[in-house]
Scaffold this active site. Structure first.
Site, PDB file in Angstrom:
ATOM      1  N   SER A 177      -3.912   5.870   3.495  1.00 58.34           N
ATOM      2  CA  SER A 177      -2.426   5.865   3.394  1.00 58.34           C
ATOM      3  C   SER A 177      -2.008   7.117   4.564  1.00 58.34           C
ATOM      4  O   SER A 177      -2.343   6.965   5.624  1.00 58.34           O
ATOM      5  CB  SER A 177      -2.032   6.533   1.927  1.00 58.34           C
ATOM      6  OG  SER A 177      -0.650   6.337   2.061  1.00 58.34           O
ATOM      7  N   ASP A 317      -1.111  -0.274   1.110  1.00 55.37           N
ATOM      8  CA  ASP A 317      -1.517   1.294   1.136  1.00 55.37           C
ATOM      9  C   ASP A 317      -3.091   1.319   0.604  1.00 55.37           C
ATOM     10  O   ASP A 317      -3.489   0.843  -0.201  1.00 55.37           O
ATOM     11  CB  ASP A 317      -0.787   2.006   0.028  1.00 55.37           C
ATOM     12  CG  ASP A 317      -0.955   3.461   0.032  1.00 55.37           C
ATOM     13  OD1 ASP A 317      -1.965   4.010   0.244  1.00 55.37           O
ATOM     14  OD2 ASP A 317       0.158   4.156  -0.227  1.00 55.37           O
TER      15      ASP A 317
END
Length: 478
Positions: A177, A317
């Protein structure tokens, strides 16, 4: 205010590691911790074994008995001899540990450097390099793993700034991320380039911009992915994983999660996906579900043109399935020691030091903070096992992946538990806020520096020795 109180205040307000270290040394002296460091005895490690090994290797080095030296190194060299890496040994003094541990590490370093630099009849270059590579592989190496955390990820830059300044930044760097963007910045810049990059005011991280109403209705996410990509492109060069590795020698890993329920998470790097573009990998790893749309990866083909990579798959993510992908990093890069910079707001409130306090109060704190997480994990696991709920199975699977992960490392650096920051996580920080976040990362790293220096010292010597030999002989990456 007493001298002791003034020093404690000065310690908390330090603006450089040198200032912090000097103040910590004064406090340690007042507390008698300098005497504790000088006394090798402790029940927390085998000080007799370590002292005997210092004498042994010092004698072999002085006699330049390379055959016996290599034999002994093969026999005994590993990362935690006599339990010298015990975290308890770094809890007594504010700065450093037993001097005997430093003596052992320095002696092993001297032996390896002497062996590398000397002409040894019994070890021509090919055998010397073979020994160093095999010993390095047996010993293992450290990696720095950067978590998610959106704007709070700027904390990672402060951590990196201190590790770089102290020459203890691992070659293996992994990001998920927001951490993937920071890792991408570091791994695509040489040490000299990185110094300029980390200067105050240079880093711009304006990634947050609301999508248009029509795009939101079409399911393209609440925030504009084009703005995020623009921010990524500003700081990460147009490189593939393999190009970055050749340019800096750093080994970058980026974790991505599958958007589809029947796919599996991946760890992208110069071995598994050498031609994938780092910018696109960071965009995918930062695609928070519901906030950004899923992403297709792109790669450079043999003509250097950007093309779609794995067109049948889309990614989200990396923190969803593997915020800190220790097992896969170990399997690919021979890593057995993990330094984690953790900023995920749903994780930091539950973080604690590696050495657990004993007693009723710590027990109650553990029960109050951690028992609910265990119950949530168990509950989600059972729902996933027994029910197939249309439209919710994928959400439940992702939720279970989030709560069942291990978010810490052998050494974990994390910010203070200020929940007020949660409101800033999806916003652009002002330059002053960004510098404050980076300063907090630096300050959180200072108490860990000497432990990181010690636990990475021998693997850094192996890297330096192999690099030195590669300047004369053909280098084969390990």
């Amino acid at each position: 205010m007493s001298k002791y109180s003034k020093l404690e205040k000065s310690l908390s307000q330090s603006i450089s590691y040198a200032e912090w270290q000097e103040t910590a040394a004064q406090l340690d002296k007042l507390d008698g911790n300098d005497r504790w460091r000088e006394d090798p005895k402790s029940e927390d490690y085998d000080h007799r074994l370590l002292a005997s090994r210092v004498r042994l290797f010092r004698g072999l080095r002085r006699k330049r008995d390379f055959e016996q030296l290599v034999f002994r190194l093969r026999e005994e060299l590993h990362g935690n001899i006599g339990n010298m890496a015990n975290p308890v040994l770094y809890q007594h003094a504010r700065c450093g540990t037993k001097n005997l541990i430093n003596d052992y590490l320095d002696e092993i370093t001297s032996c390896l450097e002497l062996f590398t630099e000397s002409e040894v009849k019994a070890f021509p270059p090919i055998l010397k390099r073979r020994f160093l590579k095999r010993a390095a592989r047996s010993f293992g190496r450290s990696a720095l793993l950067l978590s998610g955390g959106a704007s709070l990820g700027l904390f990672h830059l402060g951590v990196i700034q201190e590790l770089q300044a102290e020459n203890v930044l691992p070659r293996v760097i992994t990001g998920s991320s927001a951490g993937s963007i920071i890792a991408g910045i570091v791994a695509t810049h040489t040490s000299e380039e990185l110094k300029a990059l980390l200067e105050p005011g240079y880093v711009e991280f304006e990634w947050s911009k609301m999508s248009g109403f029509v795009d939101i209705l079409k399911g393209k996410g609440v925030l504009d992915a084009k703005q995020l990509l623009k921010s990524i492109n500003h700081t990460i060069p147009d490189m593939t994983f393999l190009e970055a590795y050749k340019h800096t020698g750093r080994i970058l890993n980026i974790s991505v999660s599958p958007a589809e329920s029947n796919q599996f998470p991946r760890l992208l790097n110069y071995l598994t996906s050498p031609n994938v573009l780092i910018r696109r990998a960071a965009l995918a790893s930062s695609a928070i579900p519901g906030i950004f749309p899923s992403v297709q990866l792109r790669a450079k083909n043999f003509t250097g043109k950007s093309v779609v990579y794995a067109p049948q798959n889309r990614w989200i993510d990396g923190s969803v399935h593997d915020d800190i992908p220790k097992e896969r990093v170990n399997r690919l890069h021979n890593v057995n020691h993990y330094i984690v910079s953790q900023t995920n707001p749903y994780v930091v409130p539950f973080m604690s030091e590696e050495v657990k306090e004993t007693g009723l109060l710590p027990f109650i704190q553990d029960v109050v903070l951690k028992a609910p997480l265990v119950q949530v994990e168990h509950f989600l696991e059972k729902i996933h096992q027994h029910f197939d709920i249309p439209g919710l199975s994928s959400v439940i699977k992702k939720a279970h992946a989030l709560v069942s992960q291990n978010y810490s490392g052998d050494i974990t650096v994390y910010p203070t538990r200020q929940l007020s920051r949660v409101g800033k996580i999806l916003t652009n920080l002002t330059p002053d806020q960004a510098q404050e976040m980076m300063l907090e990362g630096r300050r959180a790293t200072w108490p860990k520096i000497e432990r990181i220096r010690n636990t990475t010292q021998i693997s850094r010597v192996f890297d330096a020795s192999l690099k030195k030999m590669s300047q004369t002989y053909r280098y084969v990456p390990r």
